[in-house]
Design a protein around this motif. Sequence first.
Motif, PDB file in Angstrom:
ATOM      1  N   VAL A 195       1.782  -8.521   6.921  1.00 16.34           N
ATOM      2  CA  VAL A 195       1.323  -7.284   6.309  1.00 16.34           C
ATOM      3  C   VAL A 195       2.534  -6.385   6.110  1.00 16.34           C
ATOM      4  N   ILE A 196       2.782  -6.010   4.885  1.00 18.04           N
ATOM      5  CA  ILE A 196       3.909  -5.137   4.555  1.00 18.04           C
ATOM      6  C   ILE A 196       3.495  -3.683   4.716  1.00 18.04           C
ATOM      7  N   GLU A 197       2.311  -3.377   4.210  1.00 13.71           N
ATOM      8  CA  GLU A 197       1.776  -2.020   4.349  1.00 13.71           C
ATOM      9  C   GLU A 197       0.259  -2.089   4.271  1.00 13.71           C
ATOM     10  N   ALA A 198      -0.398  -1.281   5.062  1.00 15.97           N
ATOM     11  CA  ALA A 198      -1.866  -1.219   5.012  1.00 15.97           C
ATOM     12  C   ALA A 198      -2.309   0.179   5.414  1.00 15.97           C
ATOM     13  N   ASN A 199      -3.005   0.831   4.507  1.00 16.94           N
ATOM     14  CA  ASN A 199      -3.604   2.123   4.827  1.00 16.94           C
ATOM     15  C   ASN A 199      -4.881   2.267   4.010  1.00 16.94           C
ATOM     16  N   SER A 200      -5.470   3.433   4.006  1.00 16.92           N
ATOM     17  CA  SER A 200      -6.774   3.600   3.365  1.00 16.92           C
ATOM     18  C   SER A 200      -6.721   3.609   1.841  1.00 16.92           C
ATOM     19  N   THR A 201      -5.525   3.677   1.254  1.00 16.25           N
ATOM     20  CA  THR A 201      -5.433   3.725  -0.207  1.00 16.25           C
ATOM     21  C   THR A 201      -4.619   2.595  -0.816  1.00 16.25           C
ATOM     22  N   TYR A 202      -3.935   1.808   0.013  1.00 12.18           N
ATOM     23  CA  TYR A 202      -3.051   0.770  -0.536  1.00 12.18           C
ATOM     24  C   TYR A 202      -2.732  -0.264   0.538  1.00 12.18           C
ATOM     25  N   SER A 203      -2.650  -1.517   0.141  1.00 11.15           N
ATOM     26  CA  SER A 203      -2.208  -2.577   1.044  1.00 11.15           C
ATOM     27  C   SER A 203      -1.338  -3.557   0.277  1.00 11.15           C
TER      28      SER A 203
ATOM     29  N   ALA B  67      -3.187  -4.386  -3.272  1.00 10.22           N
ATOM     30  CA  ALA B  67      -4.483  -3.905  -3.741  1.00 10.22           C
ATOM     31  C   ALA B  67      -4.543  -2.407  -3.500  1.00 10.22           C
ATOM     32  N   SER B  68      -5.093  -1.716  -4.469  1.00 11.45           N
ATOM     33  CA  SER B  68      -5.283  -0.270  -4.383  1.00 11.45           C
ATOM     34  C   SER B  68      -6.402   0.102  -5.338  1.00 11.45           C
ATOM     35  N   GLN B  69      -6.697   1.367  -5.426  1.00 12.87           N
ATOM     36  CA  GLN B  69      -7.779   1.781  -6.322  1.00 12.87           C
ATOM     37  C   GLN B  69      -7.440   1.524  -7.783  1.00 12.87           C
ATOM     38  N   THR B  70      -6.170   1.351  -8.110  1.00 13.66           N
ATOM     39  CA  THR B  70      -5.797   1.101  -9.508  1.00 13.66           C
ATOM     40  C   THR B  70      -5.955  -0.354  -9.926  1.00 13.66           C
ATOM     41  N   ASN B  71      -6.045  -1.290  -8.965  1.00 15.39           N
ATOM     42  CA  ASN B  71      -6.165  -2.701  -9.353  1.00 15.39           C
ATOM     43  C   ASN B  71      -7.240  -3.458  -8.579  1.00 15.39           C
ATOM     44  N   SER B  72      -8.149  -2.726  -7.937  1.00 14.35           N
ATOM     45  CA  SER B  72      -9.222  -3.375  -7.187  1.00 14.35           C
ATOM     46  C   SER B  72     -10.508  -2.572  -7.308  1.00 14.35           C
ATOM     47  N   ASN B  73     -11.592  -3.273  -7.583  1.00 11.90           N
ATOM     48  CA  ASN B  73     -12.894  -2.614  -7.627  1.00 11.90           C
ATOM     49  C   ASN B  73     -13.482  -2.455  -6.229  1.00 11.90           C
ATOM     50  N   ASN B  74     -12.840  -3.066  -5.245  1.00 11.63           N
ATOM     51  CA  ASN B  74     -13.293  -2.989  -3.854  1.00 11.63           C
ATOM     52  C   ASN B  74     -12.369  -2.059  -3.091  1.00 11.63           C
ATOM     53  N   ASN B  75     -12.869  -1.426  -2.054  1.00 14.12           N
ATOM     54  CA  ASN B  75     -12.013  -0.523  -1.288  1.00 14.12           C
ATOM     55  C   ASN B  75     -11.535  -1.131   0.029  1.00 14.12           C
ATOM     56  N   TYR B  76     -11.681  -2.430   0.204  1.00 19.86           N
ATOM     57  CA  TYR B  76     -11.103  -3.112   1.364  1.00 19.86           C
ATOM     58  C   TYR B  76      -9.807  -3.773   0.891  1.00 19.86           C
ATOM     59  N   TYR B  77      -8.776  -2.932   0.801  1.00 18.78           N
ATOM     60  CA  TYR B  77      -7.531  -3.308   0.139  1.00 18.78           C
ATOM     61  C   TYR B  77      -6.738  -4.380   0.874  1.00 18.78           C
TER      62      TYR B  77
ATOM     63  N   GLU C 167      -7.830  -6.868   2.794  1.00 20.80           N
ATOM     64  CA  GLU C 167      -8.472  -8.164   2.580  1.00 20.80           C
ATOM     65  C   GLU C 167      -8.241  -8.676   1.156  1.00 20.80           C
ATOM     66  N   MET C 168      -8.334  -7.786   0.181  1.00 21.03           N
ATOM     67  CA  MET C 168      -8.115  -8.187  -1.211  1.00 21.03           C
ATOM     68  C   MET C 168      -6.673  -8.644  -1.427  1.00 21.03           C
ATOM     69  N   ALA C 169      -5.719  -7.934  -0.859  1.00 19.36           N
ATOM     70  CA  ALA C 169      -4.312  -8.321  -1.015  1.00 19.36           C
ATOM     71  C   ALA C 169      -4.077  -9.703  -0.399  1.00 19.36           C
ATOM     72  N   ILE C 170      -4.651  -9.955   0.763  1.00 17.11           N
ATOM     73  CA  ILE C 170      -4.507 -11.262   1.419  1.00 17.11           C
ATOM     74  C   ILE C 170      -5.144 -12.353   0.570  1.00 17.11           C
ATOM     75  N   LYS C 171      -6.362 -12.127   0.086  1.00 20.45           N
ATOM     76  CA  LYS C 171      -7.033 -13.122  -0.757  1.00 20.45           C
ATOM     77  C   LYS C 171      -6.211 -13.434  -2.000  1.00 20.45           C
ATOM     78  N   ARG C 172      -5.666 -12.400  -2.629  1.00 22.87           N
ATOM     79  CA  ARG C 172      -4.867 -12.593  -3.835  1.00 22.87           C
ATOM     80  C   ARG C 172      -3.613 -13.413  -3.558  1.00 22.87           C
ATOM     81  N   ALA C 173      -2.906 -13.067  -2.501  1.00 22.81           N
ATOM     82  CA  ALA C 173      -1.663 -13.783  -2.194  1.00 22.81           C
ATOM     83  C   ALA C 173      -1.944 -15.236  -1.819  1.00 22.81           C
ATOM     84  N   LYS C 174      -2.992 -15.476  -1.035  1.00 20.86           N
ATOM     85  CA  LYS C 174      -3.353 -16.852  -0.677  1.00 20.86           C
ATOM     86  C   LYS C 174      -3.686 -17.665  -1.928  1.00 20.86           C
TER      87      LYS C 174
END
Length: 127
Positions: free
Chosen positions: A52-60, A78-88, A90-97
């Motif tokens: 994990v490089i960065e993880a907070n409530s608005t960006y991961s 993942a952030s509000q600009t590139n994800s329809n979900n707010n669990y950033y 998890e989305m970043a991990i799924k994308r990278a995998k």
Amino acid sequence: MTQEQKETLRFLADKYELTEDHFFISKHFVIVNKIGIEKIAKKENIKFIIEVIEANSTYSAVKVGVDGSIWCTQYASASQTNSNNNYYLEMAIKRAKAKCVLDLVGAYDKGIYSEQEADEFTQDQKK
């Protein structure tokens, strides 16, 4: 869809027992869905290393590597600009995998992407 993409989809379908239900084809891109990605990863016995490089409530942002005799490193965010979900995170991990899986089987460089990246494509098309 290019001829190269068609051949790659046939290869993926044959080798990993994927069906048309595992793919989405539009005039702009070709996608392998989450279940298709998981089937490929399982059959290839891919083991992920997640940083994990960065993880907070608005960006991961994360870095995902693959453990074993094969090698791949991918980054995703993942952030509000590139994800329809707010669990950033998890989305970043799924994308990278998913990017690693498709990269390792030779599909990513052929313009075949993962379902997890679909939010990014939607945002790009709106611009």
